[in-house]
Design a protein around this motif. Structure first.
Motif, short mmCIF file in Angstrom:
data_model
loop_
_atom_site.label_atom_id
_atom_site.label_comp_id
_atom_site.label_asym_id
_atom_site.label_seq_id
_atom_site.Cartn_x
_atom_site.Cartn_y
_atom_site.Cartn_z
N THR A 269 32.78 28.67 49.32
CA THR A 269 32.12 29.97 49.41
C THR A 269 32.77 30.95 48.45
O THR A 269 33.86 30.70 47.92
CB THR A 269 32.20 30.54 50.84
N GLU A 270 32.11 32.07 48.24
CA GLU A 270 32.69 33.11 47.38
C GLU A 270 33.93 33.71 48.01
O GLU A 270 34.85 34.13 47.30
CB GLU A 270 31.64 34.21 47.13
N GLY A 271 33.97 33.74 49.35
CA GLY A 271 35.18 34.21 50.02
C GLY A 271 36.37 33.32 49.75
O GLY A 271 37.50 33.81 49.56
N ASP A 272 36.15 31.99 49.71
CA ASP A 272 37.23 31.06 49.37
C ASP A 272 37.71 31.30 47.94
O ASP A 272 38.92 31.26 47.66
CB ASP A 272 36.76 29.62 49.53
N ARG A 273 36.78 31.54 47.03
CA ARG A 273 37.16 31.77 45.64
C ARG A 273 37.98 33.05 45.49
O ARG A 273 39.01 33.07 44.79
CB ARG A 273 35.90 31.83 44.78
N ALA A 274 37.52 34.12 46.15
CA ALA A 274 38.26 35.38 46.07
C ALA A 274 39.64 35.25 46.69
O ALA A 274 40.63 35.78 46.16
CB ALA A 274 37.46 36.50 46.75
N ALA A 275 39.74 34.54 47.82
CA ALA A 275 41.05 34.35 48.47
C ALA A 275 41.98 33.52 47.59
O ALA A 275 43.18 33.79 47.51
CB ALA A 275 40.86 33.68 49.83
N ALA A 276 41.44 32.49 46.92
CA ALA A 276 42.27 31.66 46.05
C ALA A 276 42.79 32.47 44.87
O ALA A 276 43.97 32.36 44.49
CB ALA A 276 41.47 30.46 45.56
N ARG A 277 41.95 33.31 44.28
CA ARG A 277 42.41 34.14 43.16
C ARG A 277 43.48 35.12 43.62
O ARG A 277 44.49 35.33 42.94
CB ARG A 277 41.23 34.89 42.56
N ALA A 278 43.25 35.75 44.79
CA ALA A 278 44.22 36.72 45.30
C ALA A 278 45.54 36.05 45.65
O ALA A 278 46.62 36.61 45.40
CB ALA A 278 43.63 37.43 46.52
N LEU A 279 45.49 34.85 46.23
CA LEU A 279 46.71 34.12 46.54
C LEU A 279 47.48 33.77 45.27
O LEU A 279 48.71 33.92 45.21
CB LEU A 279 46.38 32.85 47.33
N ASP A 280 46.77 33.32 44.24
CA ASP A 280 47.43 32.97 42.98
C ASP A 280 48.12 34.19 42.39
O ASP A 280 49.28 34.13 41.94
CB ASP A 280 46.39 32.40 42.02
N THR A 281 47.43 35.32 42.39
CA THR A 281 48.01 36.54 41.84
C THR A 281 49.21 37.01 42.66
O THR A 281 50.23 37.43 42.11
CB THR A 281 46.96 37.65 41.78
N SER A 282 49.12 36.94 43.97
CA SER A 282 50.21 37.38 44.83
C SER A 282 51.45 36.51 44.64
O SER A 282 52.58 37.02 44.63
CB SER A 282 49.77 37.35 46.30
N LEU A 283 51.27 35.20 44.48
CA LEU A 283 52.41 34.32 44.27
C LEU A 283 53.08 34.59 42.92
O LEU A 283 54.30 34.48 42.79
CB LEU A 283 51.98 32.85 44.34
N GLN A 284 52.30 34.96 41.93
CA GLN A 284 52.88 35.29 40.63
C GLN A 284 53.67 36.59 40.66
O GLN A 284 54.58 36.80 39.87
CB GLN A 284 51.78 35.39 39.57
N GLN A 285 53.32 37.48 41.60
CA GLN A 285 53.97 38.79 41.67
C GLN A 285 55.23 38.78 42.54
O GLN A 285 55.97 39.75 42.54
CB GLN A 285 52.99 39.83 42.23
N VAL A 286 55.45 37.70 43.30
CA VAL A 286 56.62 37.67 44.18
C VAL A 286 57.90 37.58 43.35
O VAL A 286 57.98 36.78 42.42
CB VAL A 286 56.53 36.47 45.14
#
Length: 286
Positions: A269-286
């Motif tokens: 779903t589009e929600g899965d895609r948005a969550a995956a992008r947000a998770l990737d960005t958050s892990l890069q910012q840690v």
């Protein structure tokens, strides 16, 4: 600060799921008792004992009405049922759905559509309602994550997996439905995208706007902007295959765990895609 007093009127998340399952069980039980009202108690008991399908239905109705171990908890709003109960209800509901569809289809094929329509009217629509109720139980007990995605709270739902990131301790906890997969150091986790859809990009020195995550100002974007900065369009691949991602754990301190896959799932779903992008960005910012 004064806290709102919790009352019984404030139902915990997940109570609606429990209510819906019990209501479906009571409806099926009431219809079953009504259909056997013409028989005496002895004949009804003998008919149930001689029918394996009746015994399966009895077990299914017992689990559906009493729901042993079910408890609505705010921490797992989409999983008020124990995992074994959810799997058992899915199995029995699937068998019931197949049996109901096969019975109605076989009767319609042998008797004709006109007599089948008359039978549906004579049963007050039960011949169509029964498969729908079994399908409803299947849908309610479908695999899903513990919660919905909440980027501000650093909670992500991708398929049946739930990921919680704590920026203060730099830890990540992953659940597969209701089962806890493990707790990891966020700096050792990374998201790997499907072939041809690599999400990682080389950081640029240009400044980017800041967005608040739970009261902390951090670089990055929110919602769709996170996806635009971190990943390309996740269109369906060749032959309509859904794009997939992997959450990888690369721990130099854990021998034998280098580059281990925590989970791999398709983005349906589009929600899965948005969550995956947000998770990737958050892990890069840690």
């Amino acid at each position: 600060m004064a806290r709102t007093k919790e009352t019984r009127a404030n139902a915990a998340p997940g109570a609606g799921t429990i209510f819906a399952l019990r209501a479906i069980g009571l409806v099926i039980l009431a219809r079953w008792l009504f259909s056997m009202a013409d028989l005496d108690a002895g004949a009804s008991l003998l008919a149930m004992l001689s029918s394996p399908w009746a015994c399966i239905n009895l077990v299914f109705l017992f689990l559906l009405i009493f729901l042993p171990g079910a408890r609505a908890v705010a921490e797992r709003p989409f999983h008020p049922l124990p995992q074994w109960l959810r799997q058992a209800l899915r199995l029995f509901a699937f068998l019931g759905f197949l049996f109901a569809v096969w019975s109605v289809g076989a009767f319609a094929a042998s008797a004709g559509w006109r007599r089948a329509a008359n039978a549906v009217a004579a049963s007050n629509g039960w011949l169509l309602a029964a498969p729908a109720l079994y399908a409803a139980v299947l849908w309610i007990c479908r695999p899903r994550a513990l919660w919905r995605t909440n980027i501000a709270a650093r909670r992500f739902a991708i398929g049946r997996y739930a990921v919680a990131l704590d920026p203060a301790t730099r830890t990540v906890i992953v659940w597969a439905e209701r089962r806890k997969v493990g707790q990891y150091d966020a700096r050792e986790l990374s998201v790997r995208w499907a072939a041809g859809q690599e999400a990682r990009t080389t950081p640029t020195p240009t400044p980017v706007p800041a967005v608040a995550f739970g009261g902390v100002r951090e670089p990055g974007g929110s919602g769709a902007s996170l996806g635009a900065a971190a990943a390309p369009s996740l269109a369906h691949g060749a032959f309509g295959r859904r794009p997939k991602i992997e959450l990888l754990w690369d721990s130099p301190a854990a021998a034998g765990h280098n580059r281990q896959t925590v989970f791999r799932t398709a983005l349906t779903t589009e929600g899965d895609r948005a969550a995956a992008r947000a998770l990737d960005t958050s892990l890069q910012q840690v």
